[in-house]
Design an enzyme around this catalytic site. Structure first.
Site, PDB file in Angstrom:
ATOM      1  N   TYR A 155     -49.078  25.022  -2.640  1.00  0.00           N
ATOM      2  CA  TYR A 155     -48.254  23.692  -2.020  1.00  0.00           C
ATOM      3  C   TYR A 155     -48.408  22.840  -2.151  1.00  0.00           C
ATOM      4  CZ  TYR A 155     -46.928  21.430   2.357  1.00  0.00           C
ATOM      5  OH  TYR A 155     -46.613  20.648   2.937  1.00  0.00           O
ATOM      6  N   LYS A 159     -45.404  19.312  -3.750  1.00  0.00           N
ATOM      7  CA  LYS A 159     -45.687  18.005  -2.645  1.00  0.00           C
ATOM      8  C   LYS A 159     -46.444  17.116  -4.001  1.00  0.00           C
ATOM      9  CE  LYS A 159     -44.133  19.381   1.095  1.00  0.00           C
ATOM     10  NZ  LYS A 159     -42.635  19.085   1.663  1.00  0.00           N
TER      11      LYS A 159
END
Length: 241
Positions: A155, A159
């Site tokens: 994740y 990002k």
């Protein structure tokens, strides 16, 4: 500050959580809203909710990782609402766990949604903005994109990539009078939080950010005079407990 009344916004991941809150907040400002989501029923429900405002709302189903589905969805929304003035890339997923426990498929799908999804949608919307020499692109990121945490390698990687994409696109698009910015919140209490076990259940959720709080920030920044914008907004809960 400028008025947003009469503008058109396209929101991805619009069926619930942050996307739904953004749709309501923009509709309150008189913005016509295009809703894109992976689950038809969710975006259709939000479109129904927006009938209380004096704006038009069009929903379309698409997984943003699927380029063809994205193009079809955006055509459907533009057919109903016209050109997009505001794009909010909100769709995102998370896969959490120790680095060695995450599969290649886990990594690949998070990347396809969180990074390539932004690419697909922005590529479909941007040409009209360049032609009109005006527009706003808001990418919903996370503090996981500025500092990694244990268990968030996949994740966080996406990002971090989103921040790089946003920074580069911002520098390209300034000369076209298009504002590109990132919104970078810490934990926001939504279905995403619960589904990914990002809360141990002992915390007082009222001490953390809510989706409506983030929507307030986005709308306030969109209302800034077109000659300026905030490149990156990092949002934190004041006193999480």
């Amino acid at each position: 500050m400028q008025s947003l009344t009469g503008k058109t916004a396209l929101i991805t991941g619009a069926g619930r959580g942050i996307g739904r809150a953004l749709a309501h907040k923009l509709a309150e400002e008189g913005v016509h809203v295009g809703l894109v989501g992976r689950t038809s029923a969710n975006v259709e429900n939000v479109a129904e909710e927006l009938k209380r405002y004096e704006v038009k709302a069009v929903s379309a189903q698409a997984d943003v990782s699927d380029r063809d589905a994205v193009q079809a969805a955006i055509k459907q929304i533009k057919d109903g609402l016209g050109s997009v003035d505001i794009l909010i890339n909100n769709a995102g997923i998370g896969k959490y766990g120790r680095f060695m426990d995450l599969s290649e498929d886990d990594w690949r799908y998070v990347w396809e949604v969180n990074v390539m999804g932004v690419y697909h949608v922005t590529q479909a919307v941007l040409p009209d903005m360049i032609e009109r020499q005006a527009g706003d692109i808001v990418n919903i990121s996370s503090t996981s994109g500025v500092r990694g945490t244990e268990g968030s390698s996949a994740y966080s990687a996406t990002k971090f990539a989103l921040h790089g994409l946003t920074e580069s696109l911002m520098r390209e698009m300034r000369r076209e009078n298009i504002r590109v910015q990132a919104i970078t919140p810490s934990k926001v209490i939504t279905d995403f939080t619960a589904e990914n076990n990002l809360s141990d259940g002992s915390e007082d959720n009222e001490h953390f950010m809510q989706a409506e709080d983030l929507a307030d920030v986005v709308v306030s920044q969109l209302k800034l005079h077109p000659r300026m914008f905030v490149k990156n907004t990092e949002l934190w809960a004041t006193n999480p407990k």
